[in-house]
Design a protein around this motif. Structure first.
Motif, PDB file in Angstrom:
ATOM      1  N   PRO A  71       0.832  -1.203   0.000  1.00 54.23           N
ATOM      2  CA  PRO A  71       0.000   0.000   0.000  1.00 54.23           C
ATOM      3  C   PRO A  71       0.865   1.249   0.000  1.00 54.23           C
ATOM      4  CG  PRO A  71      -0.773  -1.573   1.644  1.00 54.23           C
ATOM      5  CD  PRO A  71       0.556  -2.070   1.165  1.00 54.23           C
ATOM      6  N   LEU A  72       0.427   2.260  -0.719  1.00 52.60           N
ATOM      7  CA  LEU A  72       1.145   3.526  -0.739  1.00 52.60           C
ATOM      8  C   LEU A  72       0.822   4.280   0.538  1.00 52.60           C
ATOM      9  CD1 LEU A  72       2.910   5.510  -2.382  1.00 52.60           C
ATOM     10  CD2 LEU A  72       0.790   6.452  -3.314  1.00 52.60           C
ATOM     11  N   SER A  73       1.851   4.555   1.334  1.00 50.32           N
ATOM     12  CA  SER A  73       1.617   5.198   2.632  1.00 50.32           C
ATOM     13  C   SER A  73       1.293   6.676   2.496  1.00 50.32           C
ATOM     14  CB  SER A  73       2.838   5.018   3.536  1.00 50.32           C
ATOM     15  OG  SER A  73       4.001   5.577   2.932  1.00 50.32           O
ATOM     16  N   GLY A  74       1.813   7.324   1.456  1.00 49.87           N
ATOM     17  CA  GLY A  74       1.538   8.743   1.293  1.00 49.87           C
ATOM     18  C   GLY A  74       2.259   9.318   0.089  1.00 49.87           C
ATOM     19  N   VAL A  75       1.903  10.560  -0.241  1.00 42.91           N
ATOM     20  CA  VAL A  75       2.551  11.290  -1.320  1.00 42.91           C
ATOM     21  C   VAL A  75       3.128  12.564  -0.727  1.00 42.91           C
ATOM     22  CG1 VAL A  75       2.218  12.525  -3.490  1.00 42.91           C
ATOM     23  CG2 VAL A  75       1.072  10.338  -3.113  1.00 42.91           C
ATOM     24  N   ASN A  76       4.382  12.861  -1.057  1.00 36.83           N
ATOM     25  CA  ASN A  76       5.098  13.987  -0.463  1.00 36.83           C
ATOM     26  C   ASN A  76       5.668  14.884  -1.560  1.00 36.83           C
ATOM     27  OD1 ASN A  76       4.973  12.661   2.266  1.00 36.83           O
ATOM     28  ND2 ASN A  76       6.281  11.187   1.214  1.00 36.83           N
ATOM     29  N   PHE A  77       5.634  16.184  -1.322  1.00 36.74           N
ATOM     30  CA  PHE A  77       6.164  17.162  -2.268  1.00 36.74           C
ATOM     31  C   PHE A  77       7.290  17.949  -1.587  1.00 36.74           C
ATOM     32  CE2 PHE A  77       1.866  16.228  -3.535  1.00 36.74           C
ATOM     33  CZ  PHE A  77       1.937  16.158  -4.919  1.00 36.74           C
ATOM     34  N   TYR A  78       8.420  18.110  -2.314  1.00 35.14           N
ATOM     35  CA  TYR A  78       9.627  18.698  -1.731  1.00 35.14           C
ATOM     36  C   TYR A  78      10.136  19.860  -2.583  1.00 35.14           C
ATOM     37  CZ  TYR A  78       9.841  14.060   0.514  1.00 35.14           C
ATOM     38  OH  TYR A  78       9.552  12.906   1.197  1.00 35.14           O
ATOM     39  N   ASP A  79      10.834  20.773  -1.899  1.00 40.32           N
ATOM     40  CA  ASP A  79      11.575  21.821  -2.603  1.00 40.32           C
ATOM     41  C   ASP A  79      12.820  21.258  -3.264  1.00 40.32           C
ATOM     42  OD1 ASP A  79      10.142  24.200  -2.343  1.00 40.32           O
ATOM     43  OD2 ASP A  79      10.812  24.463  -0.290  1.00 40.32           O
ATOM     44  N   SER A  80      13.398  20.229  -2.634  1.00 39.26           N
ATOM     45  CA  SER A  80      14.690  19.750  -3.123  1.00 39.26           C
ATOM     46  C   SER A  80      14.695  18.226  -3.206  1.00 39.26           C
ATOM     47  CB  SER A  80      15.811  20.259  -2.224  1.00 39.26           C
ATOM     48  OG  SER A  80      15.549  19.941  -0.860  1.00 39.26           O
ATOM     49  N   THR A  81      15.301  17.576  -2.207  1.00 37.72           N
ATOM     50  CA  THR A  81      15.494  16.130  -2.271  1.00 37.72           C
ATOM     51  C   THR A  81      14.442  15.393  -1.454  1.00 37.72           C
ATOM     52  OG1 THR A  81      16.935  16.058  -0.335  1.00 37.72           O
ATOM     53  CG2 THR A  81      17.967  16.517  -2.471  1.00 37.72           C
ATOM     54  N   PHE A 238       7.615  13.676  -4.900  1.00 41.57           N
ATOM     55  CA  PHE A 238       7.743  14.578  -6.033  1.00 41.57           C
ATOM     56  C   PHE A 238       8.662  15.730  -5.624  1.00 41.57           C
ATOM     57  CE2 PHE A 238       3.532  12.596  -6.584  1.00 41.57           C
ATOM     58  CZ  PHE A 238       3.730  12.014  -7.824  1.00 41.57           C
ATOM     59  N   CYS A 239       9.749  15.902  -6.356  1.00 44.29           N
ATOM     60  CA  CYS A 239      10.789  16.851  -5.969  1.00 44.29           C
ATOM     61  C   CYS A 239      10.964  17.918  -7.049  1.00 44.29           C
ATOM     62  CB  CYS A 239      12.122  16.126  -5.757  1.00 44.29           C
ATOM     63  SG  CYS A 239      12.034  14.713  -4.645  1.00 44.29           S
ATOM     64  N   ASN A 240      10.822  19.175  -6.637  1.00 36.75           N
ATOM     65  CA  ASN A 240      11.090  20.278  -7.550  1.00 36.75           C
ATOM     66  C   ASN A 240      12.576  20.333  -7.892  1.00 36.75           C
ATOM     67  OD1 ASN A 240       8.753  22.043  -5.628  1.00 36.75           O
ATOM     68  ND2 ASN A 240       8.415  21.475  -7.746  1.00 36.75           N
ATOM     69  N   HIS A 241      12.854  20.839  -9.076  1.00 33.66           N
ATOM     70  CA  HIS A 241      14.230  20.989  -9.518  1.00 33.66           C
ATOM     71  C   HIS A 241      14.238  22.118 -10.543  1.00 33.66           C
ATOM     72  CE1 HIS A 241      17.989  20.112 -11.714  1.00 33.66           C
ATOM     73  NE2 HIS A 241      18.375  19.467 -10.623  1.00 33.66           N
ATOM     74  N   PRO A 242      15.266  22.947 -10.580  1.00 33.48           N
ATOM     75  CA  PRO A 242      15.275  24.068 -11.524  1.00 33.48           C
ATOM     76  C   PRO A 242      15.062  23.643 -12.971  1.00 33.48           C
ATOM     77  CG  PRO A 242      17.049  24.313  -9.936  1.00 33.48           C
ATOM     78  CD  PRO A 242      16.457  22.965  -9.698  1.00 33.48           C
ATOM     79  N   THR A 243      15.578  22.492 -13.349  1.00 29.02           N
ATOM     80  CA  THR A 243      15.437  22.056 -14.749  1.00 29.02           C
ATOM     81  C   THR A 243      14.902  20.642 -14.886  1.00 29.02           C
ATOM     82  OG1 THR A 243      17.759  21.345 -14.765  1.00 29.02           O
ATOM     83  CG2 THR A 243      17.266  23.577 -15.569  1.00 29.02           C
ATOM     84  N   MET A 244      15.143  19.769 -13.902  1.00 32.57           N
ATOM     85  CA  MET A 244      14.773  18.363 -14.039  1.00 32.57           C
ATOM     86  C   MET A 244      14.016  17.865 -12.801  1.00 32.57           C
ATOM     87  SD  MET A 244      18.080  16.711 -16.024  1.00 32.57           S
ATOM     88  CE  MET A 244      19.361  17.628 -15.150  1.00 32.57           C
TER      89      MET A 244
END
Length: 628
Positions: A71-81, A238-244
């Motif tokens: 089971p998927l425990s959760g979804v997380n969104f990050y500024d970096s890593t 899900f991790c933000n990145h300036p280009t990728m």
């Protein structure tokens, strides 16, 4: 010439799910698959929404799902890593969807396909033919002839079916070489997105003091097993990145320690020849933890700690082109499209497999009516099931479903790709404030995940929206009023093999009322594959215990059920999720409704306050699918 009811081209999750669903309705199918072996490289890795619910309905047990997924425990969104602190977290381990099964799972797709193949091999209604490449389709007024080559044998073979379903992927024969000449093509959907990503499947092993004696975390008291959660945290990220930007997380059975890492390439970016080296370069920041993120005497460390790359096995690493598209028409005559042949999605919404098996479930009972329905109503010579009506309502409902899936994918994509620090800060602030009000957060998460609206809003769908139809039922554990066996509520409506089942939402107080209910449902003399012969009465335990009379023939004509509590479900060997609430089933209906017609794909067709209204709704349902 060999004949069958339905010819299915493609033995992926969509095609096999359709074959299994049809077999439950005693409809024969032949599945033609170009390959022999299942591709062992996992492609799609996530099941979201009602995917677990549908797979359970077609016979994949919770124990079998545990063998191929977690089971998927959760979804997380990050500024970096993904080893940093997320700015937004959405827990998935509660019963937000009100379906008594996981909201989402991360799977081994080869394992799922094998489970479905196993069902096909043992079914008398399914013939799975491997190494068979379709090379021609001829549609006739009453059937479709499919020509195929079989590997290792000369010449070609032809099989005839009443209908043919293309489940052979976005480049498959059915659409590309047959239906495109009829004007059917995939077009950009509601999410206008197109990009190239690198997708990598990894298998991780933990370092040990003997294999990596100089690894600095041993001096801080860490054990090898702790490193999995530390460097490879649970959930999906899900991790933000300036280009990728990056989408990454665990998948498959948790003990196998599989990990998916995907990152978007900038436009016109040429991937280096050393794809694994480029992958390592992208992953190293995520696998590096500063001393402040460690326990014990970590302050004594002068440099960050990096997970040893030699403990990471790259199973797959290569580019993939992602886009969201959907066909402009889902069928032509007797040839129909489902799964990736009909629609494709970017990966960060987990909508690929689930959309395909939704196609299959909704199509299965309609094909059952079309294939076997007319021969079951010989006394209604002026009536026959209307092919175009049934397939049009299905395609309209599924188009809305695909559009909703696209919007969900776009929402994830927005968080994943945003470059705005202000937006991320605002989201973090809002999530922090909402977390201080647990009841509000609970309500918002239930609203986000429940999908209770079902197919409401579809113009000319198979339901009566003005009479409470179109919404999706909740799923709870229920038990028989007499034998006390506990099972999931969806299975009751599927077990009748009928398109519609009458649900009685109260306990009739007199024999006269039972008689009136019987007369209302039988007066139209409809075939049992359209309206189930036995009604379902779902009532609270008090009314059943006070009024149930086993000797009553009227009561015996209905199946008496009561909601099961979490304790009762646990005692029966089930595993209710946190926040499981048996009252959610009744709450999906109008408080004044006494009766409802439920489709076998757990959509409410209509709700009625009186028997007269119910009888009119049954008549309207019949008129909607026949040439009467």
């Amino acid at each position: 010439m060999p004949e069958t009811d339905v010819v299915i081209v493609g033995a992926g999750p969509s095609g096999l799910s359709l074959a299994v669903a049809l077999s439950q309705l005693q409809i024969k199918s032949v599945v033609l698959e170009k390959q022999h072996d299942i591709c062992e490289d996992p492609r799609a890795i996530a099941l979201a929404g009602d995917a677990s619910r549908i797979l359970s309905l077609i016979g994949i047990t919770a124990r079998e799902m545990d063998q191929i997924s977690q089971p998927l425990s959760g979804v997380n969104f990050y500024d970096s890593t993904f080893t940093s602190v997320p700015f937004l977290q959405l827990e998935h381990d509660q019963d937000w969807s009100e379906q008594s099964l996981p909201n989402a799972s991360v799977i081994l797709q080869p394992g799922l396909e094998q489970l479905l193949r196993d069902r096909a091999y043992v079914s008398e209604y399914i013939t799975l033919k491997l190494d068979c490449e379709v090379v021609g389709i001829v549609e006739n007024p009453n059937n479709v002839e499919v020509t195929y080559k079989e590997k290792g044998t000369p010449g070609t073979y032809v099989i005839r079916g009443q209908y043919t379903v293309g489940a052979d992927g976005k480049r498959g024969f059915v659409r590309k070489h047959f239906l495109e000449d009829k004007g059917i093509k995939q077009e950009t959907g509601r999410y206008s997105y197109e990009a190239t990503w690198v997708a990598a499947n990894l298998k991780v092993t933990m370092p040990t003091p003997s294999s990596h004696p100089h690894f600095p975390l041993w001096d801080l008291g860490y054990e090898p097993d702790e490193l999995w959660d530390l460097f490879w945290p649970g959930g999906f990220h899900f991790c933000n990145h300036p280009t990728m930007p990056v989408a990454t997380g665990r998948f498959g059975p948790i003990e196998e320690k599989y990990w998916r890492f995907e990152y978007e390439l900038p436009p016109n970016f040429e991937l280096p020849e050393d794809a694994v080296g480029h992958l390592k370069e992208q992953m190293e920041p995520h696998l590096t933890i500063p001393p402040s993120g460690l326990r014990g005497q970590a302050c004594q460390l002068k440099t960050p700690v990096r997970f040893p790359w030699d403990c990471v096995e790259v199973l797959r690493c290569g580019p993939a082109h992602f886009v969201q598209k959907v066909v402009n028409r889902w069928f032509d005559g007797r040839v129909i499209l489902i799964g990736d042949a009909a629609h494709v999605f970017p990966p960060f919404g987990a909508q690929g497999i689930v959309s395909g098996i939704r196609d299959a479930l909704g199509l299965s009972w309609r094909l059952s009516l079309l294939v076997s329905g007319n021969r079951k109503i010989p006394h209604k010579e002026s009536s026959s099931f209307n092919k175009d009506s049934l397939l049009l309502t299905w395609s309209r409902e599924r188009r809305q479903g695909v559009d909703e899936a696209a919007r969900m994918t776009a929402a994830n994509g927005t968080f994943l790709q945003t470059k705005s620090q202000v937006l991320r800060w605002a989201v973090w602030c809002a999530d922090t404030v909402i977390s201080w009000i647990p009841r509000l957060r609970l309500s918002l998460l239930r609203g986000h995940f429940s999908d209770r609206d079902g197919v409401r809003g579809v113009k000319d769908g198979f339901f009566l929206e003005d009479q409470g139809g179109g919404t999706r039922t909740a799923q709870i554990f229920i038990q028989g009023a007499c034998d006390r066996s506990v099972h999931l509520s969806d299975h009751v409506f599927r077990n009748s093999n009928a398109a519609l089942t009458l649900l009685i939402l109260h306990h009739p107080e007199t024999e006269q009322e039972w008689t009136a209910i019987q007369q209302a449902s039988k007066r139209l003399d409809l075939p049992s594959n359209f309206l189930a012969e036995k009604a379902i009465c779902l009532s609270d335990k008090t009314s059943v215990s006070l009024q149930l009379q086993p000797e009553s023939k009227k009561i015996q004509s209905s199946q008496m059920l009561t909601p099961a509590t979490a304790v009762e479900a646990s005692r029966a060997g089930h595993k209710p999720l946190p926040l499981y609430d048996p009252s959610t089933f009744r709450k999906r209906f109008q408080s004044s409704a006494k009766y409802a017609l439920i489709r076998s794909d757990f959509i409410i067709f209509s709700q009625a306050k009186t028997l007269e209204q119910l009888e009119d709704q049954i008549s309207r349902a019949w008129e909607m699918v026949t040439n009467s």
